[in-house]
Design an enzyme around this catalytic site. Structure first.
Site, mmCIF file in Angstrom:
data_model
loop_
_atom_site.group_PDB
_atom_site.id
_atom_site.type_symbol
_atom_site.label_atom_id
_atom_site.label_comp_id
_atom_site.label_asym_id
_atom_site.label_seq_id
_atom_site.Cartn_x
_atom_site.Cartn_y
_atom_site.Cartn_z
ATOM 1 N N HIS A 100 27.244 -7.536 33.655
ATOM 2 C CA HIS A 100 26.119 -8.115 32.898
ATOM 3 C C HIS A 100 24.903 -7.244 33.199
ATOM 4 O O HIS A 100 24.781 -6.716 34.309
ATOM 5 C CB HIS A 100 25.736 -9.514 33.388
ATOM 6 C CG HIS A 100 26.760 -10.583 33.203
ATOM 7 N ND1 HIS A 100 27.665 -10.914 34.173
ATOM 8 C CD2 HIS A 100 26.988 -11.422 32.172
ATOM 9 C CE1 HIS A 100 28.419 -11.911 33.745
ATOM 10 N NE2 HIS A 100 28.045 -12.243 32.542
ATOM 11 N N ASP A 103 23.310 -8.035 36.478
ATOM 12 C CA ASP A 103 24.101 -7.746 37.689
ATOM 13 C C ASP A 103 23.738 -6.392 38.286
ATOM 14 O O ASP A 103 23.871 -6.192 39.490
ATOM 15 C CB ASP A 103 25.610 -7.649 37.371
ATOM 16 C CG ASP A 103 26.179 -8.907 36.769
ATOM 17 O OD1 ASP A 103 25.605 -9.975 37.006
ATOM 18 O OD2 ASP A 103 27.205 -8.799 36.079
#
Ligand code: XLS
Ligand code: NI
Ligand code: NI
Length: 438
Positions: A100, A103
């Site tokens: 993501h 992340d």
């Protein structure tokens, strides 16, 4: 040196090995029905559970050593995490990873800062990918963790939230494109409702349809050749998610004219939560022509939530692997380990053991499925069951040559009296079981 450097690169050592940090079945160059094992499985390690999750749950805080996590995440922390992540990926021999936006990057508070921080880490990721040879299976934007998304992202009642979501998806799609990503995923964790009393269902679906159309338009604008994937899930965190299962996603895609443009990323545990078999979801997606990729985790039969456990039961996966083998494998998809450790798995080796077990499980299921397809007995059993449709009657019905009236007239005239025939389910189930010998 990183947290994960204490483990030697993981190699195939065969079923007899006493080394727990070795593959017993997964031999990446082994040819199975004309294709390397690595190319059949195309497995990916996910960034969020593996490197970004400290092991908290709703009753307790993080337990896992992840020194690069904090609030906010600085660029230095993001880089330390990247270092550790690629060290792990290389030692595991993972061909792919997934992430993501949030992340990988330093925490951002404004849309401008978000774009800048993502861009900054993207350059580092590109360098790591180039030196390690690890590829990107897919990228995705996290449109569910930040408080602004509590009421949804594309289905938010606030158009400014919608615009924020557009900023994140645009940025992450472009980053995924530049990193050579093979797919782009949208999981609508907050695209749904907690109560219909305060929800305008039609409006939210239209907003979501327009959002997905914009994503597809942008994909073509920038020349991204990968596949756009929607990941179905019935609920959690929202009480009802619009993308509840493959059938619901297909209806949605058709309604908004996107069925030729978007496919699905099917997660095993999400199927379970929807009250469906994993192999059913894969079969449905293949039937509708929207099968894309797989998140290969599992649930716990006694827990009704997304426990994201690593797969360890090959036999359970064989009916799906049979479908995959029949299709000749994935196109742009792969098996993404959207799975996390247990809170007590605090040693760096645990992350290796989890993935090794998962990869070997997939390899076992693949070998069994290849044998089943080669053997042909299952396919013959199925063909035999539908044999009647090769008759004159069957052909005429299939070709649309008979009306309801003419067909019923025919049945009356001939006095059809079909005898009950065995469905051979037990035999089919034994066939699967007996091939699970790896
Ligand atoms: C959550 C989802 C999520 C997606 C990526 O249940 O599985 O992890 O795969 O956003
Ligand atoms: Ni997932
Ligand atoms: Ni999930």
């Amino acid at each position: 040196m990183t947290l994960f450097s204490s483990v030697e690169p993981v190699r195939f050592e065969g079923p007899q090995t006493r080394n727990e940090l070795a593959y017993r079945v997964y031999d990446k160059d082994r040819i199975v029905l004309g294709k390397r094992m690595e190319d059949w499985l195309r497995f990916a390690v996910c960034y969020w559970h593996s490197f970004n999750w400290p092991g908290m749950d709703i009753f307790g805080s993080g337990t896992l050593p992840r020194p690069w996590l904090g609030i906010p995440v600085t660029q230095a922390m993001a880089e330390q995490k990247l270092e550790a992540a690629f060290d792990f990926l290389a030692r595991l021999g993972a061909p792919y990873f997934t992430f993501h936006d949030v992340d990988v990057m330093a925490t951002a508070t404004t849309p401008r800062e978000h774009a800048a921080n993502l861009q900054r880490i993207e350059e580092r990721i590109a360098a790591k990918m180039a030196s390690s040879g690890v590829k990107l299976l897919w990228g995705t934007a996290n449109l569910f963790s930040h408080p602004r998304y509590a009421g949804g992202a594309a289905t938010s009642p606030d158009p400014q939230v919608y615009a924020w979501a557009a900023t994140q998806v645009r940025g992450c799609l472009e980053t995924t494109h530049r990193l050579g990503g093979e797919n782009y995923v949208l999981w609508g964790g907050r695209e749904g409702y907690d109560s219909l009393l305060n929800t305008d269902l039609r409006r939210e679906l239209d907003q979501y349809g327009r959002f997905l159309s914009m994503v597809v338009e942008h994909k073509h604008r920038i020349g991204f050749k990968g596949t756009i994937l929607v990941e179905p899930k019935p609920f959690e965190p929202t009480k009802h998610q619009y993308d509840r299962d493959v059938a619901a996603v297909f209806a949605f895609l058709q309604r908004y004219g996107l069925a030729q443009e978007v496919k699905v990323n099917i997660e095993v545990n999400h199927a379970t939560l929807a009250g469906l078999d994993f192999e059913h979801e894969v079969a449905a997606a293949r039937t509708y022509g929207i099968f894309g990729s797989i998140d290969i985790n599992r649930g716990d039969p006694r827990n009704g939530w997304d426990t994201d456990q690593f797969p360890n039961n090959a036999q359970e996966l064989v009916p799906t692997l049979v479908q995959l083998v029949q299709d000749g494998g994935f196109t742009t998809g792969g098996f993404n380990f959207d799975a996390k450790l247990r809170r007590q798995s605090v040693e760096p080796a645990d992350l290796y053991l989890a993935h090794i077990g998962g990869v070997d499980t997939l390899a076992r299921a693949l070998l069994a499925a290849a044998d089943i397809v080669t053997d042909g007995a299952l396919e013959r059993l199925r063909a035999e069951r539908y044999r009647g449709w090769d008759s004159d009657l069957g052909r005429q019905i299939s070709a649309g040559k008979l009306s309801l009236a003419s067909l019923s007239d025919l049945a009356v005239e001939k006095g059809f009296d079909p005898a009950p025939r065995s469905g051979r389910q037990e035999l089919a189930e034994s066939l699967i079981a007996r091939h699970c010998k790896y």
